[in-house]
Design a protein around this motif. Structure first.
Motif, short mmCIF file in Angstrom:
data_model
loop_
_atom_site.label_atom_id
_atom_site.label_comp_id
_atom_site.label_asym_id
_atom_site.label_seq_id
_atom_site.Cartn_x
_atom_site.Cartn_y
_atom_site.Cartn_z
N GLN A 178 -2.67 -5.39 -7.55
CA GLN A 178 -3.06 -4.12 -6.94
C GLN A 178 -2.58 -2.94 -7.77
N ASP A 192 0.75 4.11 -2.91
CA ASP A 192 0.35 5.47 -2.55
C ASP A 192 1.32 6.51 -3.08
N ASP A 209 0.83 -1.21 0.00
CA ASP A 209 0.00 0.00 0.00
C ASP A 209 0.86 1.25 0.00
#
Length: 313
Positions: free
Chosen positions: A242, A200, A196
């Motif tokens: 992702q 980001d 993540d």
């Protein structure tokens, strides 16, 4: 001359340039590697393994080859590293101009200097996601700035470079490296927030350069400079999925397959990885729809003229 007639033996109607959304450029180059030689044989081994791969992807319930995959002529310029980089740059840029999703299979990592340069010129605010065991941040090495040890130095100066899986580097590279955008393997293994966190920090447009030695040698031993402690298969796929879901991946390259005649498993992993990445990119799109134009020349602040049809030949 093409290495194979079509990628993965797909039918000709899915393999012509006019009907394909995807272009695959092989670059069988191994001019600057300093230890294990043989990456120039990587594209051939990859294509042979692809010929024996099932083309239905269970996870995405898709057959991505139906979007069309054109196997381009291999880039074989190898007089000097600089000449090779320039040839890869021009060939990659040519197919981006034709509004294709361009992918490249090496060859050693110096080919990525040319691929990244082309994508940076074509796509605004580019993030380069560098998945690798090695930092590859030397400004020059063994008398050339187009060495495999310099693969992402130019990207570090011109793009939003994010490095994942690093576990081998020279101390001098630390002065060039952005530590806030570098994810070291020893930290990743104890803290799964790296996925993540790295995503980001990406801009919308992402180019992926994937050095196969990012993977642990237990699952991919056939690479020029293997390093212990690498990524495993499913965590790699989880991460890539992702990235493809949350960002606009505009293209990718895969490098550093150094095939071993006695063990074909690495060749098949590379073939599967390439196809999985395409599946993550296209599984939500209908195969008969036109590939969406994702670069915008007007965002390049007037540095690049509009492309003319006669320039694309």
């Amino acid at each position: 001359m093409k290495t194979n007639t079509t990628y993965a033996g797909i039918p000709e109607n899915y393999a012509t340039l006019d009907t394909s959304k995807i272009v695959l450029i092989p670059v069988p180059y191994d001019g600057t590697s300093t230890w294990g030689k043989g990456a120039d044989k990587g594209p051939k081994a990859f294509l042979e393994a692809s010929q024996n791969m099932e083309l239905y992807d269970i996870e995405t319930d898709s057959e991505v080859y139906k979007n069309g995959i054109y196997l381009a002529d291999a880039v074989t310029v190898n007089a000097t590293p600089e000449a090779m980089v320039d040839a890869v740059h021009q060939e990659t840029k040519k197919f981006i101009k034709k509004n294709k999703f361009v992918t490249i299979f090496g060859g050693e990592h110096s080919i990525s200097i040319g691929t990244i340069r082309a994508f940076d010129e074509m796509f605004p605010s580019l993030t380069v996601l560098h998945i690798d065991a090695h930092a590859d941040l030397r400004k020059s090495y063994e008398g050339s700035s187009c060495n495999h040890a310099c693969a992402v130095y130019e990207a570090s100066q011109n793009t939003n470079l994010i490095q994942v899986g690093i576990r081998s580097m020279d101390v001098k590279e630390k002065s060039i490296m952005n530590l806030n955008k570098t994810y070291f393997a020893h930290d990743m293994v104890i803290n799964d927030s790296w996925m993540d966190s790295s995503i980001d920090q990406m801009t919308d447009n992402v180019f992926i350069t994937f050095d196969l030695d990012a993977l642990d040698p237990s699952i991919l031993p056939s690479t020029g400079t293997p390093e212990p402690g690498g990524l495993l298969w499913y965590e790699t796929l989880d991460y890539l999925k992702q990235v493809f879901t949350e960002k606009n991946v505009v293209g990718f390259d895969i490098v550093e397959l150094c095939p071993n005649e006695m063990d074909k498993s690495s060749d098949f992993l590379a073939a599967k990885l390439y196809y999985k990445m395409l599946s993550y990119k296209f599984h939500t799109e209908a195969s008969e729809s036109n590939y969406e134009d994702t670069y915008d020349d007007s965002n390049r602040l007037g540095n690049y003229i509009k492309f003319k049809e006669e320039d694309e030949d």
